[in-house]
Design a protein around this motif. Sequence first.
Motif, PDB file in Angstrom:
ATOM      1  N   THR A   1     -47.241 -27.961   7.182  1.00 32.69           N
ATOM      2  CA  THR A   1     -46.599 -26.856   6.453  1.00 32.69           C
ATOM      3  C   THR A   1     -45.288 -26.551   6.971  1.00 32.69           C
ATOM      4  O   THR A   1     -44.847 -26.991   8.088  1.00 32.69           O
ATOM      5  CB  THR A   1     -47.455 -25.308   6.724  1.00 32.69           C
ATOM      6  OG1 THR A   1     -47.471 -25.172   8.014  1.00 32.69           O
ATOM      7  CG2 THR A   1     -48.778 -25.543   6.065  1.00 32.69           C
ATOM      8  N   MET A   2     -44.330 -25.944   6.646  1.00 27.58           N
ATOM      9  CA  MET A   2     -43.024 -25.289   7.103  1.00 27.58           C
ATOM     10  C   MET A   2     -43.195 -24.657   8.513  1.00 27.58           C
ATOM     11  O   MET A   2     -42.510 -25.215   9.257  1.00 27.58           O
ATOM     12  CB  MET A   2     -42.101 -24.616   6.298  1.00 27.58           C
ATOM     13  CG  MET A   2     -41.952 -25.434   4.602  1.00 27.58           C
ATOM     14  SD  MET A   2     -40.920 -26.698   4.995  1.00 27.58           S
ATOM     15  CE  MET A   2     -39.219 -26.003   5.425  1.00 27.58           C
ATOM     16  N   LYS A   3     -43.819 -23.742   8.514  1.00 31.34           N
ATOM     17  CA  LYS A   3     -44.220 -22.963   9.750  1.00 31.34           C
ATOM     18  C   LYS A   3     -44.807 -24.173  10.784  1.00 31.34           C
ATOM     19  O   LYS A   3     -44.282 -24.008  12.082  1.00 31.34           O
ATOM     20  CB  LYS A   3     -45.370 -21.989   9.556  1.00 31.34           C
ATOM     21  CG  LYS A   3     -45.680 -21.044  10.780  1.00 31.34           C
ATOM     22  CD  LYS A   3     -46.575 -20.180  10.482  1.00 31.34           C
ATOM     23  CE  LYS A   3     -46.836 -19.436  12.080  1.00 31.34           C
ATOM     24  NZ  LYS A   3     -47.881 -18.489  11.586  1.00 31.34           N
ATOM     25  N   GLY A   4     -45.590 -24.861  10.591  1.00 30.29           N
ATOM     26  CA  GLY A   4     -46.151 -25.836  11.549  1.00 30.29           C
ATOM     27  C   GLY A   4     -45.269 -26.714  11.979  1.00 30.29           C
ATOM     28  O   GLY A   4     -45.333 -27.149  13.240  1.00 30.29           O
ATOM     29  N   VAL A   5     -44.576 -27.473  11.188  1.00 26.19           N
ATOM     30  CA  VAL A   5     -43.454 -28.056  11.658  1.00 26.19           C
ATOM     31  C   VAL A   5     -42.425 -27.651  12.489  1.00 26.19           C
ATOM     32  O   VAL A   5     -42.040 -28.220  13.412  1.00 26.19           O
ATOM     33  CB  VAL A   5     -42.574 -28.670  10.519  1.00 26.19           C
ATOM     34  CG1 VAL A   5     -41.281 -29.463  10.748  1.00 26.19           C
ATOM     35  CG2 VAL A   5     -43.542 -29.654   9.466  1.00 26.19           C
TER      36      VAL A   5
END
Length: 318
Positions: free
Chosen positions: A276-280
């Motif tokens: 996910t964008m947040k995880g990245v």
Amino acid sequence: MFHHVKDLQFNVRVSKPDPRFAALLLEQFGGGNGELKAAMQYFVQAFGARRPYPDKYDMLMDIATEEFSHLEIVGATIQLLLQGINGELKNAADNSEIMETMQGTAKKEEYIHQAMMHPEFLVHSGGGPMLTNCQGVPWTGAYVNANNDLTVDLRSDMAAESRAKITYEYLMKFTDDPYVKETLSFLMTREIAHYQMFEAALDTIKPNFPPGVLQGDPRYSNKYFNMSDTNKVKGPWNEGKSSQLGEEWQYIDNPLAYVHETQGLSGIKPEGTPRTMKGVKELDQSMSELRSTEINATAAPGEAQWSTYDDNGNGFIR
């Protein structure tokens, strides 16, 4: 420091002089995939690896030094293949071998034609190896790849060893000299050995993909765009899971329509991936801290010196 031992790493022999093949072999003396390029590339890369990866620093310096040994082997082979030329060029007598071969227009034209295979041997070097490729283009530092990120540099090194290996493989097709082939086979085999060393070193750095620190946008990391009007060609590069990130490939059959529909890819979300964008963003931050910590871990503030010495004057890297 470097200490020169006058014995070659490999016993260089030739059956007879061969100026034409000597010209070809210059590719591995001063060419873009040659031994000097390899030596300088690994030598330069080693400096950035010394603090964060002292074991890789040692490996890079060892291999760089061996590559200088290989440069010496190539240079010695070229010199043996050119033996006799230097003395003949310095013989101004009209009865020298070169003068005899050049008697008459036809002979002179033939000799000039042969010389044009690599004229520097005759008009510049006087019969010795030069830091050029086989077409006379001078060696340049632009050949060297060093990005000061070991996961990037080691991949460059594996590619460099691959190119050097195939160059030796091709060179062997242009000589019938069994001794020269023996030397080239040794050099080619060492490229194979070095490739595996770099590959093993890369595997000890975890994580090492993607190269560098930033992880890449999960919206685009598993898209395959079919940019051809021909039949769809499928393979593990565009179907199934990607080799490193383990994401499901998304095959975009009509890229033009897809770009229009998504307003230039601006309205899409990650598909076929758990990333996910947040995880990245979180991983970008943690990777940045990890790499920074590795580099700074052994760097003391204030004065610095490269080596320390014990009471007996023995130097060692600290």
